[in-house]
Design a protein around this motif. Structure first.
Motif, mmCIF file in Angstrom:
data_model
loop_
_atom_site.group_PDB
_atom_site.id
_atom_site.type_symbol
_atom_site.label_atom_id
_atom_site.label_comp_id
_atom_site.label_asym_id
_atom_site.label_seq_id
_atom_site.Cartn_x
_atom_site.Cartn_y
_atom_site.Cartn_z
ATOM 1 N N GLN A 1 0.752 -1.465 0.085
ATOM 2 C CA GLN A 1 -0.256 -0.069 -0.165
ATOM 3 C C GLN A 1 0.772 1.349 0.004
ATOM 4 O O GLN A 1 1.988 1.230 0.450
ATOM 5 C CB GLN A 1 -1.043 0.072 1.008
ATOM 6 N N SER A 2 0.327 2.311 -0.421
ATOM 7 C CA SER A 2 1.165 3.565 -0.715
ATOM 8 C C SER A 2 1.458 4.271 0.465
ATOM 9 O O SER A 2 2.627 4.883 0.663
ATOM 10 C CB SER A 2 0.101 4.777 -1.343
ATOM 11 N N ASN A 3 0.894 4.029 1.695
ATOM 12 C CA ASN A 3 1.257 4.614 2.822
ATOM 13 C C ASN A 3 1.856 3.503 3.833
ATOM 14 O O ASN A 3 2.125 3.744 5.020
ATOM 15 C CB ASN A 3 -0.089 5.001 3.869
ATOM 16 N N ASN A 4 2.170 2.571 3.357
ATOM 17 C CA ASN A 4 3.084 1.475 4.183
ATOM 18 C C ASN A 4 4.586 1.702 4.131
ATOM 19 O O ASN A 4 5.248 1.875 3.255
ATOM 20 C CB ASN A 4 2.959 0.168 3.523
ATOM 21 N N GLU A 5 5.294 2.055 5.431
ATOM 22 C CA GLU A 5 6.294 2.517 5.455
ATOM 23 C C GLU A 5 7.283 1.296 6.459
ATOM 24 O O GLU A 5 8.393 1.608 6.834
ATOM 25 C CB GLU A 5 6.447 3.647 6.197
ATOM 26 N N THR A 6 6.687 0.348 6.675
ATOM 27 C CA THR A 6 7.333 -0.777 7.401
ATOM 28 C C THR A 6 8.612 -1.427 6.561
ATOM 29 O O THR A 6 9.449 -1.923 7.261
ATOM 30 C CB THR A 6 6.408 -1.826 7.997
#
Length: 501
Positions: A339-344
């Motif tokens: 997903q676009s907002n996944n930063e993990t």
């Protein structure tokens, strides 16, 4: 005009062309053949064939043609301009079919073909340096910009702001390079059970990912995994299927290891495969970012290899379904994978590995951790054998879908273009494939069983409530829990050993 089926061969002096024209009566005067440098043109209405060879030919008294009535074909012999010159990729006949507006000049120094009447320019890149990559040192004057970019390919996730959409219906695209829409709804209505999306033609990419993750969590069956784990570990007499799959040796591993040249592994195509290549789309692709296409290739190679390993090199009537379910770009139209907002997670190769691990533990006949790791090594060997091996595998996978009355839709939106892109000289790149092989193997070594996590709802029947009559009644409690494979295997070992004692 029809493109006839043809076969190509060569020796030190000549190129041999066999053009099949069965069940047609013709006059020899109706045949036209033209040789112009590296271009050969054959015309016999309704057949027309134009081939662009990688090297030059010459028309002289040694050029011959004859009709073989037994085979129903015309056999043509054309001399090479330079004796003992090798013509590469003659078994990839589809690469020689001249395309619309394709320039005749193939010189490597003419990088950009100017077309004053067009707003689009096609870039032409020579593959000579790519084919000799092993003998070229990075930083040397011979090292092309394309080769350097491929060598330094960055698999980290690009940081991009999501686009501002004004028309959501028109913005939903999927398939090869996100070029298709409105294909899946009729297919789903006709019984397409590979599809896992609630509304495939209207879901945005992030929503597809969310549905995929939910379905993967729901589909994971602890008892199914535990059964395969115990069968392979303890029940030797009943584990012939899994044992055979684990002991299976990928033919590409053997091919690479026995090859004299590791940078140019010899992969041959059958006549049937050459015919399938001739049916691929003949068009140019203007790809802004080819990385999602390489991700799709990686997932497709894994899905096909897992099915081949499961049945020790064979396929079954369910193979198209299994490959489609394993491949997120097919079952969930998910080419983005995160997903676009996944930063993990920052590394796309690791994300692909974990995604395919999860799906391989959800859908196939055998769901075994060691089998998945062995399959990823199969993918490594295919990638090391180069784009010819990749194309051979993709053609085999495409054929399973092409023959199916419902699943053929995935050929239209993805597999036809993907195979054509891999085939083209300006498409898939051997150096990037080699880089991808090493990157995936490196990440595979870091993956552990504790990394394979499923979110499950665990029901607890121990809770009790008192009803209005004062009687105690049992009530199930639902608890949200994270399970990894180590947890499942420990529970399986305990249960099995307890049952034996």
């Amino acid at each position: 005009m029809l493109t006839p089926r043809f076969e190509l061969d060569q020796n030190d002096e000549f190129v041999y062309i066999k053009i099949h024209i069965p069940n047609i009566r013709f006059s020899a005067a109706a045949i036209e053949m033209v040789i112009n440098d590296n271009v050969f043109v054959f015309s016999l209405p309704p057949y027309y064939l134009r081939l662009r060879f990688p090297k030059s030919l010459i028309e002289n008294e040694d050029a011959t043609s004859e009709f073989d009535s037994k085979e129903g074909c015309i056999k043509i012999r054309i001399p090479k301009l330079n004796r003992c010159e090798y013509f590469p990729d003659l078994d990839l006949g589809a690469k020689l079919l001249a395309r619309l507006n394709e320039p005749l000049n193939n010189s490597s120094d003419q990088r950009i073909k100017e077309k004053p009447t067009s707003l689009i320019q096609e870039l032409e890149v020579s593959n000579e340096l790519v084919n000799n990559f092993e003998n070229v040192q990075p930083g040397s004057s011979q090292y092309s910009q394309l080769a350097q970019e491929a060598l330094d390919y960055d698999w980290e996730i690009p940081q991009k702001m999501p686009p501002q959409l004004t028309d959501l219906q028109a913005a939903v695209k999927y398939g090869f390079d996100n070029q298709y829409s409105e294909y899946l709804t009729p297919s789903v209505a006709n019984g397409n059970d590979i599809n896992e999306l609630s509304d495939p033609d209207h879901l945005q990419p992030d929503d597809r990912i969310m549905e995929r993750l939910i379905k993967e969590n729901i589909k994971f069956d602890m008892e199914y995994y535990a059964n395969d784990y115990i069968t392979a570990k303890y029940l030797s007499e009943e584990s012939d299927g899994i044992k055979g799959a684990l002991q299976y040796i990928c033919p590409y591993a053997k091919l690479f290891q026995e090859s004299e040249s590791k940078s140019n592994v010899k992969v041959e195509f059958s006549q049937k495969e050459q015919d399938l290549m001739n049916d691929l789309p003949r068009k140019s692709y203007l790809i802004d970012d080819p990385r999602p296409l390489y991700y799709t290739v990686l997932c497709m190679l894994f899905a096909y290899s897992y099915e081949a390993r499961s049945f020790q090199g064979e396929t079954t009537i369910e193979s198209a379904w299994t490959i489609g379910k394993l491949t997120p770009q097919i079952s969930c139209l998910d080419s983005q994978l995160i997903q676009s907002n996944n930063e993990t997670e920052k590394n796309m190769i690791r994300i692909i590995l974990l995604t395919m691990f999860r799906r391989a533990l959800d859908y196939p006949l055998y769901r075994h951790y060691d089998m998945i790791k062995k399959t990823w090594m199969d993918v490594y060997w295919i990638l090391r054998c180069g784009k010819r091996a990749v194309l051979k595998v993709l053609l085999a996978a495409r054929e399973l879908f092409r023959k199916h009355v419902i699943y053929y839709v995935y050929c239209k939106i993805l597999l036809d273009d993907l195979c054509s892109w891999v085939l083209r000289d300006d498409g898939c790149n051997d150096i990037v494939l080699r880089n991808l092989a090493h990157a995936s193997r490196k990440e595979l070594e870091k993956v552990t069983k504790s990394d394979i996590v499923f979110e499950k709802i665990i029901k607890d029947e121990a809770a009790a409530n008192t009803d209005e009559a004062g009687e105690i009644e049992e009530e199930e409690e639902e608890q949200f829990s994270f399970l990894n494979l180590i947890d499942v295997e420990e529970l399986s070992d305990e249960a099995y050993l307890a049952s034996q004692s």
